[in-house]
Design an enzyme around this catalytic site. Structure first.
Site, PDB file in Angstrom:
ATOM      1  N   TYR A 227      68.420   7.724  25.920  1.00  0.00           N
ATOM      2  CA  TYR A 227      67.303   6.771  25.743  1.00  0.00           C
ATOM      3  C   TYR A 227      65.947   7.427  25.574  1.00  0.00           C
ATOM      4  O   TYR A 227      64.961   6.752  25.387  1.00  0.00           O
ATOM      5  CB  TYR A 227      67.260   5.760  26.905  1.00  0.00           C
ATOM      6  CG  TYR A 227      67.257   6.372  28.292  1.00  0.00           C
ATOM      7  CD1 TYR A 227      66.083   6.879  28.849  1.00  0.00           C
ATOM      8  CD2 TYR A 227      68.427   6.437  29.042  1.00  0.00           C
ATOM      9  CE1 TYR A 227      66.084   7.431  30.112  1.00  0.00           C
ATOM     10  CE2 TYR A 227      68.430   6.988  30.309  1.00  0.00           C
ATOM     11  CZ  TYR A 227      67.261   7.487  30.839  1.00  0.00           C
ATOM     12  OH  TYR A 227      67.267   8.042  32.096  1.00  0.00           O
ATOM     13  N   LYS A 228      65.903   8.758  25.654  1.00  0.00           N
ATOM     14  CA  LYS A 228      64.613   9.447  25.497  1.00  0.00           C
ATOM     15  C   LYS A 228      64.417   9.793  24.018  1.00  0.00           C
ATOM     16  O   LYS A 228      64.200   8.914  23.197  1.00  0.00           O
ATOM     17  CB  LYS A 228      64.572  10.665  26.413  1.00  0.00           C
ATOM     18  CG  LYS A 228      64.525  10.243  27.890  1.00  0.00           C
ATOM     19  CD  LYS A 228      64.679  11.383  28.874  1.00  0.00           C
ATOM     20  CE  LYS A 228      64.608  10.832  30.300  1.00  0.00           C
ATOM     21  NZ  LYS A 228      65.088  11.781  31.298  1.00  0.00           N
TER      22      LYS A 228
ATOM     23  N   ASP B 252      70.930  20.662  31.825  1.00  0.00           N
ATOM     24  CA  ASP B 252      70.527  19.280  31.600  1.00  0.00           C
ATOM     25  C   ASP B 252      69.536  19.294  30.424  1.00  0.00           C
ATOM     26  O   ASP B 252      68.491  19.948  30.478  1.00  0.00           O
ATOM     27  CB  ASP B 252      69.873  18.720  32.875  1.00  0.00           C
ATOM     28  CG  ASP B 252      69.561  17.233  32.753  1.00  0.00           C
ATOM     29  OD1 ASP B 252      69.312  16.755  31.631  1.00  0.00           O
ATOM     30  OD2 ASP B 252      69.552  16.547  33.804  1.00  0.00           O
TER      31      ASP B 252
ATOM     32  N   PHE C  23      64.722  17.717  38.126  1.00  0.00           N
ATOM     33  CA  PHE C  23      64.640  16.262  38.198  1.00  0.00           C
ATOM     34  C   PHE C  23      65.468  15.778  39.389  1.00  0.00           C
ATOM     35  O   PHE C  23      66.616  16.199  39.566  1.00  0.00           O
ATOM     36  CB  PHE C  23      65.162  15.666  36.893  1.00  0.00           C
ATOM     37  CG  PHE C  23      64.878  14.205  36.750  1.00  0.00           C
ATOM     38  CD1 PHE C  23      63.605  13.752  36.450  1.00  0.00           C
ATOM     39  CD2 PHE C  23      65.884  13.270  36.929  1.00  0.00           C
ATOM     40  CE1 PHE C  23      63.337  12.403  36.321  1.00  0.00           C
ATOM     41  CE2 PHE C  23      65.624  11.912  36.795  1.00  0.00           C
ATOM     42  CZ  PHE C  23      64.354  11.477  36.494  1.00  0.00           C
TER      43      PHE C  23
ATOM     44  N   ARG D  37      51.339  12.425  31.950  1.00  0.00           N
ATOM     45  CA  ARG D  37      52.331  13.004  31.044  1.00  0.00           C
ATOM     46  C   ARG D  37      52.366  12.218  29.736  1.00  0.00           C
ATOM     47  O   ARG D  37      52.371  10.994  29.743  1.00  0.00           O
ATOM     48  CB  ARG D  37      53.687  12.951  31.731  1.00  0.00           C
ATOM     49  CG  ARG D  37      54.791  13.605  30.956  1.00  0.00           C
ATOM     50  CD  ARG D  37      56.073  13.570  31.752  1.00  0.00           C
ATOM     51  NE  ARG D  37      56.636  12.235  31.775  1.00  0.00           N
ATOM     52  CZ  ARG D  37      57.924  11.963  32.026  1.00  0.00           C
ATOM     53  NH1 ARG D  37      58.746  12.948  32.304  1.00  0.00           N
ATOM     54  NH2 ARG D  37      58.371  10.731  32.027  1.00  0.00           N
TER      55      ARG D  37
END
Ligand SMILES: *Cc1c(COP(=O)(O)O)cnc(C)c1O
Length: 428
Positions: free
Chosen positions: A231-232, A206, A135, A387
């Site tokens: 927040y995911k 991560d 990422f 996605r």
């Protein structure tokens, strides 16, 4: 069980999906979330939905704790303890000890802190190893740190398949994301950490697409450091604070450079010299964002209760089943649109999302926009990836079946060709 999940012989029908919903032990968790009518939410991997308990909890914090009790609440409402308290809850989801995790700042900032500490642990080495597809924020943070140190550090990027071979005695830190944000494919954390340790390198993971999505066991893998997102899959709300993990064997040995007062041993003695707190608390920097922290606390509690009730293996197994219903439906028949499955089949090699590519990136973007217009929310990732996240606590098999049908219809009818779907927005 393993085989049954990996090899769907013929994709389930709509009636099969209804049946699966009726016997689904996780189905009632949907009630724990507020989801608008007419929406099939396949984007919990980017922003988890609002847990019902969170609305109440945040309102209480605003009106009683902040509005009425004012500054007393730092003590009386436990505001000061939130970074450690929520960290301890998250620890149960990632195979860590309660005192090895704190919640603070963003994932990017936390990565800066742990990467700085990790680099300091290997003063005679200069290589930070990562993968090209990591990422971007992870790579940017490493670049920024390398610049700041100005000591000849190098961020070495290799292809995913080349990671094991690239771990040699020049490497100070192996810095990787466990579940790839584009494809949903998962690295073997234990194996790679062990390769890193064989050459005396430090391993940072991560867990942005792992925490709350798959079984994670940091201590079993002997990981050194980890960071991840609130927040995911933890449903902490937009911009929720992130977490970080420091293995207890390292916690008191190294410091991080964002030496703010919240990581001080005695912040309220207001001394002139920084003295790090013991343990992972020294990785804190400034005051916790209390409103966001209580929202995250509430989101994490939904997840931990579900895990206590059902186990993370069962939760992840449903995510894989949902993703496969979706993918198999799209790739059944003769696949006239040239869709390619990017997500691995084996449950041990994947996260909770499913990704497909189309030959044309503009088309992939527009198809996702056309789906969103129909209330089916997924996202697009450059260059040509569609996605979809399959958070198993609030999605039904039927929804996933219907989402696939709608996508096929958009492709068949070429609805996506409308101008309004082709124009790119700032956040994809
Ligand atoms: C989402 C994500 C982040 C987000 O970082 P923030 O600083 O919280 O915005 C970081 N790393 C990975 C791998 C991600 O997927």
């Amino acid at each position: 069980m393993h085989n049954a999940l990996n090899q769907s012989i013929s994709p389930p029908s709509r009636a099969d999906c209804e049946q699966l919903d009726q016997s689904d032990p996780l189905a009632h968790w949907r009630e724990a979330f507020e989801l608008p009518d007419g929406v099939i939410y396949l984007d919990g991997n980017s922003l988890g939905p609002l847990p019902r308990t969170t609305r109440e909890r945040v309102l209480k914090c605003v009106s009683d704790e902040w509005g009425r009790d004012l500054i007393k609440s730092w003590n009386t409402a436990g505001w000061m303890d939130l970074p450690a308290k929520v960290g301890a809850e998250i620890a149960t989801l990632i195979g860590a000890r309660a005192d090895e995790v704190v919640v603070a700042d963003s994932t990017s900032v936390n990565l800066f802190k742990v990467l700085s500490a990790a680099v300091k642990m290997r003063p005679d080495r200069r290589v930070i190893l990562s993968e090209k597809g990591n990422f971007p924020t992870d790579l940017y943070i490493a670049q920024g740190l390398t610049d700041l140190l100005d000591a000849g550090h190098e961020l070495k990027l290799v292809e995913r398949e080349e990671i094991p071979a690239a771990i040699d005695a020049s490497v100070a830190v192996v810095m990787l994301t466990q579940v790839d944000y584009r494809t949903g494919s998962r690295l073997n954390m234990k194996e790679i950490t062990s390769l890193a340790h064989e050459v005396n390198a430090v391993a940072i993971w991560d867990l942005a697409h792992s925490a709350g999505a798959i079984p994670v066991d940091l201590n079993n893998a002997n990981a050194d450091f980890a960071v991840g997102c609130g927040y995911k899959y933890l449903n902490g709300g937009p911009g929720a604070p992130a977490f970080l993990f420091v293995a207890s064997r390292h916690a008191d040995s190294f410091t991080q450079p964002l030496s703010g007062w919240m990581g001080h041993k005695k912040p309220f003695e207001f001394g002139t010299d920084y003295e790090p707190a013991t343990g992972v608390a020294r990785y804190l920097c400034g005051s916790p964002p209390v409103l966001s922290m209580v929202a995250l606390d509430s989101g994490v509690q939904v997840m931990t209760k579900a895990v206590i009730g059902h186990g993370m293996d069962a939760i992840h197994a449903k995510a894989c089943r949902l993703a496969d219903i979706f993918l198999d439906r799209l790739l059944a028949e003769d696949n006239p649109f040239g869709l390619t499955r990017l997500t691995p089949h084996d449950v041990h090699e994947r996260g909770s999302q499913a990704s497909l590519s189309l030959p044309d990136g503009d088309q992939a973007y527009a198809v996702v926009q056309a789906l969103i217009a129909e209330g089916i929310i997924g996202d697009f990732r450059a260059p040509n990836i569609m996605r979809f996240g399959f958070a198993p606590l609030y999605l039904s098999h039927l929804e996933v079946y219907d989402a696939a049908e709608k996508l096929l219809q958009i492709m068949r009818d070429e609805t996506w060709r409308q101008d309004r779907f082709l124009t790119r927005q700032a956040v994809t």
